[in-house]
Design an enzyme around this catalytic site. Structure first.
Site, PDB file in Angstrom:
ATOM      1  N   HIS A 122       0.871  -1.174   0.000  1.00 54.74           N
ATOM      2  CA  HIS A 122       0.000   0.000   0.000  1.00 54.74           C
ATOM      3  C   HIS A 122       0.917   1.236   0.000  1.00 54.74           C
ATOM      4  O   HIS A 122       2.011   1.201   0.572  1.00 54.74           O
ATOM      5  CB  HIS A 122      -0.819  -0.050   1.294  1.00 54.74           C
ATOM      6  CG  HIS A 122      -1.935   0.926   1.400  1.00 54.74           C
ATOM      7  ND1 HIS A 122      -1.723   2.255   1.692  1.00 54.74           N
ATOM      8  CD2 HIS A 122      -3.271   0.774   1.289  1.00 54.74           C
ATOM      9  CE1 HIS A 122      -2.900   2.861   1.766  1.00 54.74           C
ATOM     10  NE2 HIS A 122      -3.855   2.002   1.515  1.00 54.74           N
ATOM     11  N   ASP A 199       2.797  -4.875   8.019  1.00 52.46           N
ATOM     12  CA  ASP A 199       1.566  -4.106   7.853  1.00 52.46           C
ATOM     13  C   ASP A 199       0.410  -5.101   7.908  1.00 52.46           C
ATOM     14  O   ASP A 199       0.206  -5.874   6.974  1.00 52.46           O
ATOM     15  CB  ASP A 199       1.625  -3.364   6.513  1.00 52.46           C
ATOM     16  CG  ASP A 199       0.298  -2.701   6.148  1.00 52.46           C
ATOM     17  OD1 ASP A 199      -0.706  -2.948   6.834  1.00 52.46           O
ATOM     18  OD2 ASP A 199       0.285  -1.939   5.155  1.00 52.46           O
ATOM     19  N   GLN A 202      -4.700  -5.587   6.379  1.00 53.53           N
ATOM     20  CA  GLN A 202      -5.623  -6.501   5.706  1.00 53.53           C
ATOM     21  C   GLN A 202      -5.686  -7.861   6.371  1.00 53.53           C
ATOM     22  O   GLN A 202      -6.631  -8.621   6.156  1.00 53.53           O
ATOM     23  CB  GLN A 202      -5.196  -6.705   4.242  1.00 53.53           C
ATOM     24  CG  GLN A 202      -5.397  -5.508   3.362  1.00 53.53           C
ATOM     25  CD  GLN A 202      -6.854  -5.114   3.238  1.00 53.53           C
ATOM     26  OE1 GLN A 202      -7.751  -5.942   3.237  1.00 53.53           O
ATOM     27  NE2 GLN A 202      -7.096  -3.816   3.150  1.00 53.53           N
ATOM     28  N   LYS A 225     -10.864  -1.664   9.596  1.00 51.05           N
ATOM     29  CA  LYS A 225     -11.010  -2.804   8.688  1.00 51.05           C
ATOM     30  C   LYS A 225     -11.419  -4.063   9.444  1.00 51.05           C
ATOM     31  O   LYS A 225     -11.616  -5.101   8.840  1.00 51.05           O
ATOM     32  CB  LYS A 225      -9.720  -3.009   7.902  1.00 51.05           C
ATOM     33  CG  LYS A 225      -9.516  -1.873   6.894  1.00 51.05           C
ATOM     34  CD  LYS A 225      -8.221  -1.919   6.167  1.00 51.05           C
ATOM     35  CE  LYS A 225      -8.161  -0.716   5.218  1.00 51.05           C
ATOM     36  NZ  LYS A 225      -6.836  -0.527   4.633  1.00 51.05           N
TER      37      LYS A 225
HETATM   38  C1  LIG Z   1      -5.895   0.236   4.458  1.00 51.66           C
HETATM   39  C2  LIG Z   1      -4.491  -0.125   4.410  1.00 51.66           C
HETATM   40  C3  LIG Z   1      -3.500   0.740   4.873  1.00 51.66           C
HETATM   41  C4  LIG Z   1      -3.809   2.127   5.380  1.00 51.66           C
HETATM   42  O1  LIG Z   1      -4.642   2.104   6.487  1.00 51.66           O
HETATM   43  P1  LIG Z   1      -5.200   3.479   7.080  1.00 51.66           P
HETATM   44  O2  LIG Z   1      -6.251   3.053   8.053  1.00 51.66           O
HETATM   45  O3  LIG Z   1      -5.764   4.233   5.905  1.00 51.66           O
HETATM   46  O4  LIG Z   1      -4.062   4.181   7.688  1.00 51.66           O
HETATM   47  C5  LIG Z   1      -2.197   0.320   4.827  1.00 51.66           C
HETATM   48  N1  LIG Z   1      -1.868  -0.895   4.370  1.00 51.66           N
HETATM   49  C6  LIG Z   1      -2.788  -1.767   3.927  1.00 51.66           C
HETATM   50  C7  LIG Z   1      -2.368  -3.121   3.460  1.00 51.66           C
HETATM   51  C8  LIG Z   1      -4.124  -1.408   3.922  1.00 51.66           C
HETATM   52  O5  LIG Z   1      -5.037  -2.261   3.478  1.00 51.66           O
END
Ligand SMILES: *Cc1c(COP(=O)(O)O)cnc(C)c1O
Length: 405
Positions: A122, A199, A202, A225
């Site tokens: 991302h 990260d 997801q 999410k």
């Molecule tokens: C949504 C997402 C982000 C960013 O998340 P925010 O809540 O907008 O800071 C970063 N990495 C991945 C893989 C994402 O799906």
């Protein structure tokens, strides 16, 4: 045990509304998930009964708010199995968490140090590191991707060396759904002395993650999410690593003592929590984890996998439909295009039919460049979606195809 979809859907008021005259089909879960009434109630309860600033208040409301805020931190600690509660830092989300680490490393890096980023990140896990490299003279190297949307692990091994300081990779790609082999990535990075940031934005909604078992150095995710509110997230870091980093922002809450000659900083976690946080949001993050755990992440993943298999089979029957990202190991995300139809045009027609999908580059332009496409349509499923909704998507794509071809 079968999934009680009627009972689950009853928890989500928004799923019962109409859009453009049709019952809503919400397939944009990878952008943000919907919020169950159990979490909405927690937010309302905070503002109705105990809204107060935390930590320094001697009065009852401040105590109650502080207790609930710290309880949420423990819920998050237990969920991800962190060793210490102070290793959980409340943030505004994944992006904020990554920026805290990237900013901190500007004090730790030297010229010609190397950082490794995966080709399927991302933008929020690319840009802060580019800014860091500009500042420090470190180099950003890319772990490439294979045509099926998985990482090239052979090249990864060759990129690692004793100058590698940090590797950052998403556990799951938001644009493709690929589940990356983070255990192997972490082991190999540690073998050369590099640290790893995962990260988890997801992955957290679908895959149980034990930060100690995986030996993760830094982990970031967002609440929105996984059934929580927007603008809230968490950063996990091993305490010995977080202690090495300078604070990200200066202000209230993050200090021990302040004078005009010298200010000393608070200990973890407060060192990284400057200013009044999103108190209700942090408490609701804990409630969202409680909700998800009441259903069980494994049961959620199993049901979502059934949705993925069904949708993949049904969509592939459509003439000219191409799916991007066909890893064996993926979450319930399908990125696709049909013939030469622009994703935005098809997405607009689906919206007219009450079906919410995402169109565009999904904040992952390098992936689109890799496939030499401007973007995709992305349908991402959650545990409250149904097989009937997938049938509506398939019929909608067929209809849009007839209209646009
Ligand atoms: C949504 C997402 C982000 C960013 O998340 P925010 O809540 O907008 O800071 C970063 N990495 C991945 C893989 C994402 O799906």
């Amino acid at each position: 045990m079968s999934w009680d979809i009627t009972k689950v859907r009853a928890d989500f008021p928004i799923l019962h509304r109409n859009v453009n005259g049709h019952p809503l089909v919400y397939f944009d879960n990878a952008a943000t998930s919907q919020t169950p009434k159990q979490v909405i109630d927690v937010i309302a309860d905070y503002y109705t009964h105990y809204n107060a600033n935390i930590h320094r208040g001697v009065h009852a409301l401040s105590q109650e708010a502080t207790d609930a805020y710290e309880k949420a931190r423990h819920t998050i600690q237990n969920h991800f199995n962190a060793q210490h509660a102070q290793e959980i830092i409340f943030t505004a989300g994944t992006t904020h968490g990554i920026n805290i680490i990237a900013a901190g490393y500007s004090a730790l890096l030297q010229e010609n140090d190397e950082l490794l980023v995966s080709a399927m990140e991302h933008h929020s896990n690319i840009v802060p590191w580019q800014m860091l490299c500009e500042k420090t003279g470190a180099h950003l190297k890319v772990i490439p991707m294979l045509p099926n949307g998985t990482l090239d692990m052979e090249v990864y091994e060759t990129l690692l060396n004793d100058r590698t300081r940090l590797v950052f990779v998403n556990h799951v790609s938001n644009a493709l759904g690929t589940i990356n082999p983070i255990e192997k990535i972490i082991d190999q990075a540690h073998a050369v002395g590099a640290k790893v940031l995962i990260d988890g934005a997801q992955a957290a909604p679908h895959i149980p993650t034990d930060v100690q078992a995986l030996d993760i150095d830094y982990y970031v995710t967002s609440a929105h999410k996984l059934c929580g509110p927007t603008g809230v997230g968490m950063l996990y870091g091993k305490s010995e690593l977080l202690n090495l980093l300078p604070p990200y922002q200066g202000g209230g809450e993050m200090i021990a003592t302040v004078t005009f000659t010298k200010t000393t900083y608070a200990d973890l976690p407060h060192k990284f929590e400057a200013g009044t946080p999103n108190i209700a949001g942090c408490i609701a993050f804990g409630a969202a984890l409680d909700y998800v755990n009441s259903l069980g992440l494994e049961a959620i993943a199993a049901y979502e996998h059934e949705l993925l298999e069904y949708a993949t089979t049904q969509l592939k029957k459509i003439d000219g439909l191409r799916i991007y990202g066909e890893a064996d190991n993926k979450t319930a995300v399908i990125s696709f295009l049909v013939g030469d139809i622009h994703p935005y045009d098809m997405g607009s027609i689906l919206d007219q039919l009450g079906i919410a999908v995402r169109t565009g580059h999904h904040c992952a332009q390098p992936i689109m460049d890799f496939f030499q496409i401007p973007g995709t349509l992305r349908a991402s499923f959650s545990f409250y979606n149904t097989f009937e909704e997938i049938d509506r998507l398939v019929a909608g794509v067929e209809k849009a195809k007839q209209m646009l071809e």
